[in-house]
Write a protein that holds these residues in place. Structure first.
Motif, PDB file in Angstrom:
ATOM      1  N   LEU A  61     -37.997 190.253 -16.469  1.00  0.00           N
ATOM      2  CA  LEU A  61     -37.727 190.374 -15.039  1.00  0.00           C
ATOM      3  C   LEU A  61     -36.272 190.135 -14.637  1.00  0.00           C
ATOM      4  O   LEU A  61     -35.824 190.628 -13.604  1.00  0.00           O
ATOM      5  CB  LEU A  61     -38.625 189.400 -14.264  1.00  0.00           C
ATOM      6  N   TYR A  62     -35.544 189.348 -15.415  1.00  0.00           N
ATOM      7  CA  TYR A  62     -34.164 188.991 -15.060  1.00  0.00           C
ATOM      8  C   TYR A  62     -33.246 189.180 -16.269  1.00  0.00           C
ATOM      9  O   TYR A  62     -32.592 188.244 -16.718  1.00  0.00           O
ATOM     10  CB  TYR A  62     -34.096 187.535 -14.591  1.00  0.00           C
ATOM     11  N   PRO A  63     -33.147 190.389 -16.806  1.00  0.00           N
ATOM     12  CA  PRO A  63     -32.366 190.587 -18.037  1.00  0.00           C
ATOM     13  C   PRO A  63     -30.865 190.339 -17.882  1.00  0.00           C
ATOM     14  O   PRO A  63     -30.172 190.111 -18.864  1.00  0.00           O
ATOM     15  CB  PRO A  63     -32.652 192.051 -18.402  1.00  0.00           C
ATOM     16  N   ASP A  64     -30.361 190.360 -16.657  1.00  0.00           N
ATOM     17  CA  ASP A  64     -28.924 190.159 -16.453  1.00  0.00           C
ATOM     18  C   ASP A  64     -28.531 188.686 -16.403  1.00  0.00           C
ATOM     19  O   ASP A  64     -27.343 188.363 -16.420  1.00  0.00           O
ATOM     20  CB  ASP A  64     -28.463 190.867 -15.180  1.00  0.00           C
ATOM     21  N   LEU A  65     -29.484 187.767 -16.362  1.00  0.00           N
ATOM     22  CA  LEU A  65     -29.157 186.340 -16.332  1.00  0.00           C
ATOM     23  C   LEU A  65     -28.719 185.872 -17.713  1.00  0.00           C
ATOM     24  O   LEU A  65     -29.312 186.233 -18.718  1.00  0.00           O
ATOM     25  CB  LEU A  65     -30.352 185.521 -15.857  1.00  0.00           C
ATOM     26  N   LYS A  66     -27.654 185.060 -17.729  1.00  0.00           N
ATOM     27  CA  LYS A  66     -27.104 184.556 -18.985  1.00  0.00           C
ATOM     28  C   LYS A  66     -27.058 183.041 -18.951  1.00  0.00           C
ATOM     29  O   LYS A  66     -27.050 182.423 -17.889  1.00  0.00           O
ATOM     30  CB  LYS A  66     -25.684 185.094 -19.189  1.00  0.00           C
ATOM     31  N   VAL A  67     -26.983 182.467 -20.133  1.00  0.00           N
ATOM     32  CA  VAL A  67     -26.813 181.022 -20.263  1.00  0.00           C
ATOM     33  C   VAL A  67     -25.492 180.643 -19.613  1.00  0.00           C
ATOM     34  O   VAL A  67     -24.489 181.351 -19.741  1.00  0.00           O
ATOM     35  CB  VAL A  67     -26.850 180.624 -21.761  1.00  0.00           C
ATOM     36  N   ARG A  68     -25.466 179.515 -18.906  1.00  0.00           N
ATOM     37  CA  ARG A  68     -24.266 179.066 -18.173  1.00  0.00           C
ATOM     38  C   ARG A  68     -23.456 178.077 -19.000  1.00  0.00           C
ATOM     39  O   ARG A  68     -23.992 177.336 -19.817  1.00  0.00           O
ATOM     40  CB  ARG A  68     -24.663 178.412 -16.852  1.00  0.00           C
ATOM     41  N   GLU A  69     -22.166 178.059 -18.709  1.00  0.00           N
ATOM     42  CA  GLU A  69     -21.245 177.122 -19.366  1.00  0.00           C
ATOM     43  C   GLU A  69     -21.302 175.766 -18.664  1.00  0.00           C
ATOM     44  O   GLU A  69     -21.647 175.674 -17.491  1.00  0.00           O
ATOM     45  CB  GLU A  69     -19.814 177.659 -19.310  1.00  0.00           C
ATOM     46  N   THR A  70     -20.920 174.739 -19.387  1.00  0.00           N
ATOM     47  CA  THR A  70     -20.860 173.407 -18.804  1.00  0.00           C
ATOM     48  C   THR A  70     -19.559 172.732 -19.216  1.00  0.00           C
ATOM     49  O   THR A  70     -18.845 173.218 -20.085  1.00  0.00           O
ATOM     50  CB  THR A  70     -22.096 172.572 -19.200  1.00  0.00           C
ATOM     51  N   PHE A  71     -19.255 171.630 -18.579  1.00  0.00           N
ATOM     52  CA  PHE A  71     -18.001 170.924 -18.840  1.00  0.00           C
ATOM     53  C   PHE A  71     -18.042 170.219 -20.186  1.00  0.00           C
ATOM     54  O   PHE A  71     -19.096 169.803 -20.649  1.00  0.00           O
ATOM     55  CB  PHE A  71     -17.732 169.901 -17.736  1.00  0.00           C
ATOM     56  N   THR A  72     -16.873 170.077 -20.766  1.00  0.00           N
ATOM     57  CA  THR A  72     -16.747 169.358 -22.027  1.00  0.00           C
ATOM     58  C   THR A  72     -15.701 168.266 -21.850  1.00  0.00           C
ATOM     59  O   THR A  72     -14.976 168.238 -20.853  1.00  0.00           O
ATOM     60  CB  THR A  72     -16.302 170.300 -23.165  1.00  0.00           C
ATOM     61  N   ILE A  73     -15.607 167.427 -22.835  1.00  0.00           N
ATOM     62  CA  ILE A  73     -14.600 166.366 -22.816  1.00  0.00           C
ATOM     63  C   ILE A  73     -13.416 166.848 -23.654  1.00  0.00           C
ATOM     64  O   ILE A  73     -13.601 167.405 -24.735  1.00  0.00           O
ATOM     65  CB  ILE A  73     -15.167 165.056 -23.407  1.00  0.00           C
ATOM     66  N   THR A  74     -12.223 166.633 -23.137  1.00  0.00           N
ATOM     67  CA  THR A  74     -11.033 167.054 -23.872  1.00  0.00           C
ATOM     68  C   THR A  74     -10.884 166.219 -25.138  1.00  0.00           C
ATOM     69  O   THR A  74     -11.417 165.117 -25.243  1.00  0.00           O
ATOM     70  CB  THR A  74      -9.762 166.890 -23.019  1.00  0.00           C
ATOM     71  N   GLU A  75     -10.128 166.748 -26.070  1.00  0.00           N
ATOM     72  CA  GLU A  75      -9.891 166.011 -27.307  1.00  0.00           C
ATOM     73  C   GLU A  75      -9.144 164.715 -27.037  1.00  0.00           C
ATOM     74  O   GLU A  75      -9.366 163.706 -27.703  1.00  0.00           O
ATOM     75  CB  GLU A  75      -9.123 166.882 -28.302  1.00  0.00           C
TER      76      GLU A  75
END
Length: 200
Positions: A176-190
């Protein structure tokens, strides 16, 4: 007559069970979670904008007291300009490269502000200036709001991504929603992951 009534009742019960099954398997849950992610992202952007709006006043206040700290002031102004001038693509939440660039720009603003506030420690007159104290307090409050907004966004993305990656949500999304993609999230800098060096 009874047979006709029985068939109509059977169809109605089947229809209700199918609708209930579809509702229970995530047909409505996926768009709901998608909207929650979008709302949480909007709040993240709102808080970053609030911080960006405070920076010019803070820089002007510090500039009046710390003329010789021009390099730090310039770094803050440049970091803010780079962060606010970045064109956010429509797919930023599912585009790892654009999301990472946005995250780096905001981290640069945080780092420059940290250096600016550290410079202020060297100027007792500035530290006692009411305008500076009010701006510093607002900035600290905004940094806390940014942390909360990022946390809320991360939780919304976790729920959304989990729904898209698990069954039956995965099946519903693909149909039903083939255009939906996994979303990015924040990371911690090195840098943030480094253990601080303490020297006495």
């Amino acid at each position: 007559m009874r047979l006709k009534y029985f068939r109509a009742l059977t169809r109605l019960v089947t229809f209700v069970l199918v609708l209930g099954g579809l509702a229970g398997c995530g047909i409505n849950k996926i768009p709901t979670l998608d909207e929650q992610v979008k709302a949480a992202w909007s709040e993240v952007l709102n808080q970053y904008q609030r911080r960006a709006d405070l920076i010019p006043n803070l820089v002007e206040t510090v500039k009046g007291y710390a003329h010789q700290e021009q390099q730090v002031l310039t770094q803050v102004i440049e970091a803010r300009a780079k962060a606010t001038q970045m064109q956010l693509p429509a797919d930023i939440l599912s585009n790892p490269q654009a999301f990472h660039e946005f995250e780096q720009n905001q981290a640069a603003v945080s780092g420059a502000l940290g250096r600016l506030l550290a410079v202020a420690e060297a100027y007792p007159d500035l530290k006692s200036n009411q305008n500076f104290l009010a701006l510093q307090s607002q900035l600290e409050g905004t940094e806390n709001r940014i942390a909360v907004a990022r946390r809320d966004y991360i939780l919304a993305v976790q729920n959304y991504n989990t729904m898209l990656r698990t069954i039956p949500g995965r099946w519903v999304a693909s149909i039903l929603y083939p255009d939906l993609k996994v979303r990015e999230t924040f990371t911690i800098t090195e840098q943030a992951q480094q253990v601080p060096q303490v020297k006495f």
